[in-house]
Structures are given as structure tokens and as C-alpha cells.
Design a protein around this motif. Structure first.
Motif, short mmCIF file in Angstrom:
data_model
loop_
_atom_site.label_atom_id
_atom_site.label_comp_id
_atom_site.label_asym_id
_atom_site.label_seq_id
_atom_site.Cartn_x
_atom_site.Cartn_y
_atom_site.Cartn_z
N ALA A 1 -0.13 1.11 -4.84
CA ALA A 1 -0.07 2.39 -4.12
C ALA A 1 -1.39 2.62 -3.38
O ALA A 1 -2.46 2.50 -3.97
CB ALA A 1 0.18 3.53 -5.09
N PRO A 2 -1.31 2.93 -2.09
CA PRO A 2 -2.54 3.18 -1.35
C PRO A 2 -3.18 4.51 -1.75
O PRO A 2 -2.49 5.45 -2.13
CB PRO A 2 -2.09 3.22 0.11
CG PRO A 2 -0.64 3.49 0.07
CD PRO A 2 -0.13 3.02 -1.25
N GLU A 3 -4.50 4.55 -1.68
CA GLU A 3 -5.22 5.79 -1.93
C GLU A 3 -5.95 6.18 -0.65
O GLU A 3 -6.19 5.34 0.21
CB GLU A 3 -6.20 5.63 -3.09
CG GLU A 3 -7.27 4.57 -2.87
CD GLU A 3 -8.19 4.43 -4.07
OE1 GLU A 3 -9.19 5.16 -4.12
OE2 GLU A 3 -7.90 3.60 -4.93
N GLN A 4 -6.28 7.44 -0.53
CA GLN A 4 -7.06 7.88 0.63
C GLN A 4 -8.53 7.62 0.36
O GLN A 4 -9.05 8.01 -0.68
CB GLN A 4 -6.84 9.37 0.92
CG GLN A 4 -7.65 9.83 2.13
CD GLN A 4 -7.26 11.21 2.58
OE1 GLN A 4 -6.07 11.50 2.67
NE2 GLN A 4 -8.22 12.05 2.87
N THR B 1 -2.57 -6.09 1.22
CA THR B 1 -2.80 -5.03 0.25
C THR B 1 -3.25 -3.76 0.97
O THR B 1 -3.69 -3.81 2.12
CB THR B 1 -3.88 -5.41 -0.77
OG1 THR B 1 -5.13 -5.60 -0.09
CG2 THR B 1 -3.49 -6.67 -1.53
N PRO B 2 -3.20 -2.60 0.29
CA PRO B 2 -3.76 -1.39 0.90
C PRO B 2 -5.29 -1.46 0.91
O PRO B 2 -5.89 -2.32 0.28
CB PRO B 2 -3.27 -0.27 -0.04
CG PRO B 2 -2.93 -0.92 -1.31
CD PRO B 2 -2.58 -2.34 -1.01
N PHE B 3 -5.89 -0.54 1.64
CA PHE B 3 -7.35 -0.45 1.68
C PHE B 3 -7.89 -0.08 0.30
O PHE B 3 -7.28 0.71 -0.41
CB PHE B 3 -7.80 0.64 2.67
CG PHE B 3 -7.49 0.31 4.09
CD1 PHE B 3 -8.28 -0.58 4.82
CD2 PHE B 3 -6.41 0.89 4.74
CE1 PHE B 3 -8.00 -0.88 6.13
CE2 PHE B 3 -6.12 0.61 6.06
CZ PHE B 3 -6.93 -0.28 6.76
N GLN B 4 -9.03 -0.65 -0.04
CA GLN B 4 -9.73 -0.35 -1.28
C GLN B 4 -11.21 -0.22 -0.96
O GLN B 4 -11.70 -0.85 -0.03
CB GLN B 4 -9.54 -1.48 -2.29
CG GLN B 4 -8.11 -1.75 -2.65
CD GLN B 4 -8.00 -3.00 -3.53
OE1 GLN B 4 -8.95 -3.50 -4.07
NE2 GLN B 4 -6.78 -3.49 -3.66
N HIS B 5 -11.92 0.61 -1.75
CA HIS B 5 -13.37 0.68 -1.57
C HIS B 5 -13.98 -0.66 -1.89
O HIS B 5 -13.55 -1.32 -2.83
CB HIS B 5 -14.00 1.75 -2.47
CG HIS B 5 -14.07 3.09 -1.84
ND1 HIS B 5 -14.89 3.37 -0.77
CD2 HIS B 5 -13.43 4.25 -2.12
CE1 HIS B 5 -14.75 4.63 -0.43
NE2 HIS B 5 -13.85 5.19 -1.23
N ALA B 6 -14.95 -1.07 -1.12
CA ALA B 6 -15.66 -2.32 -1.37
C ALA B 6 -17.10 -1.98 -1.74
O ALA B 6 -17.63 -0.95 -1.35
CB ALA B 6 -15.63 -3.20 -0.12
N GLY B 7 -17.72 -2.85 -2.50
CA GLY B 7 -19.11 -2.62 -2.88
C GLY B 7 -19.20 -1.68 -4.05
O GLY B 7 -18.33 -1.60 -4.90
N ASP B 8 -20.30 -0.92 -4.11
CA ASP B 8 -20.58 -0.04 -5.25
C ASP B 8 -19.64 1.12 -5.31
O ASP B 8 -19.36 1.86 -4.52
CB ASP B 8 -22.02 0.47 -5.21
CG ASP B 8 -22.98 -0.70 -5.37
OD1 ASP B 8 -22.59 -1.71 -5.96
OD2 ASP B 8 -24.15 -0.56 -4.93
N LYS C 1 -6.08 5.70 4.92
CA LYS C 1 -5.05 5.79 3.90
C LYS C 1 -3.89 4.89 4.32
O LYS C 1 -3.43 4.94 5.45
CB LYS C 1 -4.53 7.21 3.71
CG LYS C 1 -3.48 7.22 2.59
CD LYS C 1 -3.06 8.57 2.16
CE LYS C 1 -2.07 8.41 1.01
NZ LYS C 1 -1.62 9.65 0.50
N GLY C 2 -3.48 4.09 3.38
CA GLY C 2 -2.33 3.24 3.65
C GLY C 2 -2.72 1.79 3.79
O GLY C 2 -3.60 1.29 3.10
N SER D 1 -1.73 15.51 0.24
CA SER D 1 -1.21 14.23 0.69
C SER D 1 -0.77 13.34 -0.46
O SER D 1 -0.23 12.28 -0.22
CB SER D 1 -2.29 13.50 1.50
OG SER D 1 -3.37 13.17 0.67
N GLY D 2 -1.04 13.75 -1.70
CA GLY D 2 -0.65 12.92 -2.83
C GLY D 2 -1.53 11.69 -2.97
O GLY D 2 -1.11 10.70 -3.50
N SER D 3 -2.72 11.76 -2.46
CA SER D 3 -3.59 10.59 -2.52
C SER D 3 -4.00 10.29 -3.94
O SER D 3 -4.05 11.15 -4.78
CB SER D 3 -4.84 10.80 -1.66
OG SER D 3 -5.76 11.63 -2.34
N GLY D 4 -4.31 9.03 -4.18
CA GLY D 4 -4.74 8.60 -5.50
C GLY D 4 -6.24 8.72 -5.68
O GLY D 4 -6.76 8.31 -6.68
#
Length: 185
Positions: free
Chosen positions: A110-113, A178-185, A87-88, A29-32
């Protein structure tokens, strides 16, 4: 004694072969996403996250207080279901009475999965420009609708951040997400 070097060689070859299965090459998928989480999620058949299995917190915001000011609204999503992927960009729209307008994705990032286990969180940020009350290019927003990628299902939240300025008209909000990002630790 000759059996020992052959056994060590066979063991080393077996370890080398099993280590080839963990890298980022497993994801087409080309995920980051770094590491093997994205590849493992794809191999394990992890489903996309659904809004019905998510706890969503909108704000607290860095609200725009006057017309022309820019505000930021963080949104945190907590997975309350089985492991899933995102993703996205979230699908966002705002509503004022019978008028609805979509909030555009901020394409500068760029969004990551992301793979979210139960209890994991992800976040995104809405950036907007406050409009002038009564201006024809302003949308008097009352409701924010949030959807996840790959689904038409949305959840509604009250908009308490004042009128939303339009870029050229009220139907094109001066806002982005913005695209989704991990939150927290």
C-alpha cells in the motif's frame, strides 16, 4: 491562593486543546504516513512533487543475466525544489523503437503519502524478468520513461538491462514497480 489552581486548570486545558491538532486525523486521504507530516502537508497546501525538480538515479541494479532470470532496479529520487508530496506509484513505461509498454504497479504494498523537504530522497524498485533475444514475447527495450503521480511529464533514461519478457505478449511486460518509500535516514 484560589487564583493559582484556576490558572493551572486554564493552562492545562489550553495545552490539551493545542495537542489535539497533531494526529493523523487531519489527513482525509487515508495515507499510511505516521505522525502529523501528512496532515501538516495537507494543511500547509504542499504541492505534489514535479519531475523537473527531482534528481533521479536509476540503479545500480541487481540485473537479470539470463533469459527467465528476475532482476531488480532501484530508483532514487532527490527533491531539489520546494517541499512537496508524493503518493502512489511512479508512472513507468519502456520503449523499443516505436513500441511502448507500461510497467504495472505492484499492488501487494500500500502506498503512503511522503512529504519531501528540499534534499530529501524517496525510492522505488522495478522488478522485471529478462526475456530471450529475438522471442516474439520479448521487448528489446532501449528506454525507460519515469513520471510522477498527477503529471503526464516524463524523463527518459537508457535501459541497459537486456530484453524484457512479456507476460503473454511483448506489449505486456513481465515487470512491476513498488510504491514510493522514504530513502535514507
Amino acid at each position: 491562593m484560589r487564583a493559582l489552581p484556576i490558572a493551572v486548570t486554564v493552562l492545562a486545558a489550553a495545552l490539551a486543546l493545542t495537542s489535539c491538532d497533531g494526529g493523523g486525523s487531519g489527513s482525509s486521504s487515508g495515507s499510511g504516513k505516521s505522525g502529523d507530516s501528512a496532515g501538516s502537508a495537507k494543511k500547509a497546501g504542499v504541492a505534489a512533487c514535479v519531475i523537473g525538480d527531482a534528481g533521479i538515479q536509476v540503479g545500480p541494479a541487481n540485473a537479470a543475466t539470463a533469459a527467465g532470470d528476475t532482476g531488480n532496479i532501484p530508483v532514487t529520487l532527490t527533491n531539489k525544489g520546494a517541499q512537496c508530496t508524493l503518493k502512489g506509484f511512479p508512472g513507468l513505461s519502456v520503449q523499443a523503437g516505436g513500441t511502448s509498454a507500461d510497467i504495472a504497479a505492484d499492488k501487494s504494498a500500500a502506498p503512503e503519502q511522503l512529504t519531501l523537504a528540499k534534499g530529501d530522497t524517496a525510492s522505488f524498485t522495478i522488478t522485471y524478468v529478462r526475456g530471450a533475444t529475438g522471442d516474439a514475447k520479448t521487448l528489446a527495450v532501449k528506454t525507460l520513461k519515469i513520471g510522477l503521480p498527477g503529471s503526464d511529464t516524463t524523463r527518459s533514461f537508457p535501459w541497459s538491462y537486456g530484453p524484457l519478457a512479456g507476460k503473454g505478449s511483448a506489449s505486456e511486460p513481465n515487470a512491476s514497480v513498488t510504491p514510493f518509500q522514504h530513502a535514507g535516514d
